[in-house]
Design a protein around this motif. Structure first.
Motif, short mmCIF file in Angstrom:
data_model
loop_
_atom_site.label_atom_id
_atom_site.label_comp_id
_atom_site.label_asym_id
_atom_site.label_seq_id
_atom_site.Cartn_x
_atom_site.Cartn_y
_atom_site.Cartn_z
N GLY A 18 -0.97 -14.14 -4.90
CA GLY A 18 -0.45 -14.22 -3.54
C GLY A 18 -1.33 -13.46 -2.57
N THR A 19 -0.73 -13.13 -1.42
CA THR A 19 -1.46 -12.47 -0.36
C THR A 19 -2.09 -11.16 -0.84
OG1 THR A 19 0.12 -13.38 1.23
CG2 THR A 19 -1.23 -11.54 1.99
N CYS A 20 -3.40 -11.08 -0.71
CA CYS A 20 -4.17 -9.88 -1.07
C CYS A 20 -3.98 -9.48 -2.54
CB CYS A 20 -3.83 -8.72 -0.14
SG CYS A 20 -4.15 -9.09 1.60
N GLY A 21 -3.72 -10.44 -3.39
CA GLY A 21 -3.48 -10.17 -4.80
C GLY A 21 -4.61 -9.41 -5.47
N ALA A 22 -5.85 -9.80 -5.18
CA ALA A 22 -6.99 -9.12 -5.80
C ALA A 22 -7.06 -7.66 -5.38
CB ALA A 22 -8.29 -9.84 -5.44
N GLU A 23 -6.78 -7.39 -4.12
CA GLU A 23 -6.83 -6.02 -3.62
C GLU A 23 -5.72 -5.17 -4.22
OE1 GLU A 23 -7.23 -8.75 -1.80
OE2 GLU A 23 -9.21 -8.48 -0.90
N PHE A 24 -4.51 -5.75 -4.32
CA PHE A 24 -3.40 -5.02 -4.94
C PHE A 24 -3.70 -4.72 -6.41
CE2 PHE A 24 -0.58 -6.52 -1.42
CZ PHE A 24 -0.04 -5.30 -1.07
N THR A 25 -4.27 -5.70 -7.10
CA THR A 25 -4.60 -5.51 -8.52
C THR A 25 -5.65 -4.42 -8.69
OG1 THR A 25 -4.05 -7.82 -9.00
CG2 THR A 25 -5.47 -6.67 -10.59
N GLY A 75 -0.58 -0.76 -23.98
CA GLY A 75 0.51 -0.11 -23.28
C GLY A 75 0.19 0.26 -21.84
N SER A 76 -1.08 0.46 -21.52
CA SER A 76 -1.43 0.87 -20.17
C SER A 76 -1.98 -0.27 -19.33
CB SER A 76 -2.45 2.02 -20.23
OG SER A 76 -3.65 1.56 -20.81
N ALA A 77 -1.98 -1.48 -19.85
CA ALA A 77 -2.49 -2.61 -19.09
C ALA A 77 -1.58 -2.91 -17.91
CB ALA A 77 -2.60 -3.83 -20.00
N HIS A 78 -2.15 -3.41 -16.85
CA HIS A 78 -1.34 -3.78 -15.69
C HIS A 78 -1.53 -5.26 -15.40
CE1 HIS A 78 -5.29 -2.85 -14.01
NE2 HIS A 78 -4.98 -3.65 -13.02
N ALA A 79 -0.55 -5.82 -14.74
CA ALA A 79 -0.57 -7.25 -14.44
C ALA A 79 -1.39 -7.51 -13.18
CB ALA A 79 0.85 -7.75 -14.25
N ALA A 80 -1.99 -8.68 -13.13
CA ALA A 80 -2.72 -9.08 -11.93
C ALA A 80 -1.72 -9.65 -10.93
CB ALA A 80 -3.77 -10.11 -12.29
N TYR A 81 -1.85 -9.23 -9.69
CA TYR A 81 -0.99 -9.75 -8.64
C TYR A 81 -1.57 -11.07 -8.14
CZ TYR A 81 1.32 -5.23 -8.45
OH TYR A 81 2.02 -4.10 -8.77
N ILE A 123 6.29 -6.16 -2.77
CA ILE A 123 7.61 -6.72 -2.45
C ILE A 123 7.74 -6.91 -0.94
CG2 ILE A 123 10.08 -6.21 -2.47
CD1 ILE A 123 9.55 -4.86 -5.24
N LYS A 124 7.28 -5.93 -0.17
CA LYS A 124 7.34 -6.03 1.29
C LYS A 124 6.51 -7.21 1.79
CE LYS A 124 9.81 -2.32 2.26
NZ LYS A 124 11.15 -2.40 2.83
N VAL A 125 5.32 -7.39 1.23
CA VAL A 125 4.47 -8.51 1.64
C VAL A 125 5.17 -9.83 1.33
CG1 VAL A 125 2.31 -9.74 1.17
CG2 VAL A 125 2.29 -7.27 1.47
N ASP A 126 5.74 -9.93 0.14
CA ASP A 126 6.45 -11.15 -0.23
C ASP A 126 7.62 -11.43 0.69
OD1 ASP A 126 4.67 -11.56 -2.29
OD2 ASP A 126 6.01 -10.80 -3.86
N ALA A 127 8.21 -10.37 1.26
CA ALA A 127 9.34 -10.53 2.18
C ALA A 127 8.88 -10.72 3.62
CB ALA A 127 10.26 -9.31 2.08
N GLY A 128 7.56 -10.76 3.84
CA GLY A 128 7.03 -10.94 5.19
C GLY A 128 6.97 -9.68 6.02
#
Length: 123
Positions: free
Chosen positions: A29-36, A21-27, A66-71
């Motif tokens: 794209g741009t800086c995905g590792a840092e966001f994760t 229940g507390s697991a989070h998804a890996a991002y 979302i902002k990064v994905d929108a540029g």
């Protein structure tokens, strides 16, 4: 005997339910590792006094993605800085609402994310 088996199953299954229940998804794209990493530092912090603070920070991280994905990288950086500032505020309050160790992990994750998004960023 049946009751003790049910109790055993309940005791074994409970941690699994909370772990899933507390697991989070890996991002990706741009800086995905840092966001994760940043999201993980927030999601798994054990010293939040209020879940509202945790969910607010997680919302800001999601908003930044979302902002990064929108540029809109500058807007994303602003949101990530707000996460770091909130962690600092919560941990340095007269009655801390977040432990210093968790706050440091969150602030370090935020800083790494900001530097990934904008290598020329100067705090």
């Amino acid at each position: 005997m049946v009751k003790s088996i049910r109790t055993f199953v309940a005791l074994v299954a409970t941690p699994l339910v909370f772990a899933v229940g507390s697991a989070h998804a890996a991002y990706t794209g741009t800086c995905g590792a840092e966001f994760t990493t940043l999201e993980g530092a927030i999601a798994y912090a054990k010293t939040f006094k209020s879940e509202k603070d945790r969910t607010g920070m997680l919302s800001k991280v999601s908003g930044a993605v979302i902002k990064v994905d929108a540029g809109k990288v500058d807007d994303a950086v602003t949101l990530i800085i707000a996460v770091s500032d909130k962690a600092d505020e919560l941990s340095s309050a007269a009655k801390p609402k977040l432990g210093m160790g968790d706050a440091t992990s969150i602030m370090n994750g935020a800083y790494a994310t900001v530097l990934c998004l904008n290598p020329n960023y100067i705090p």
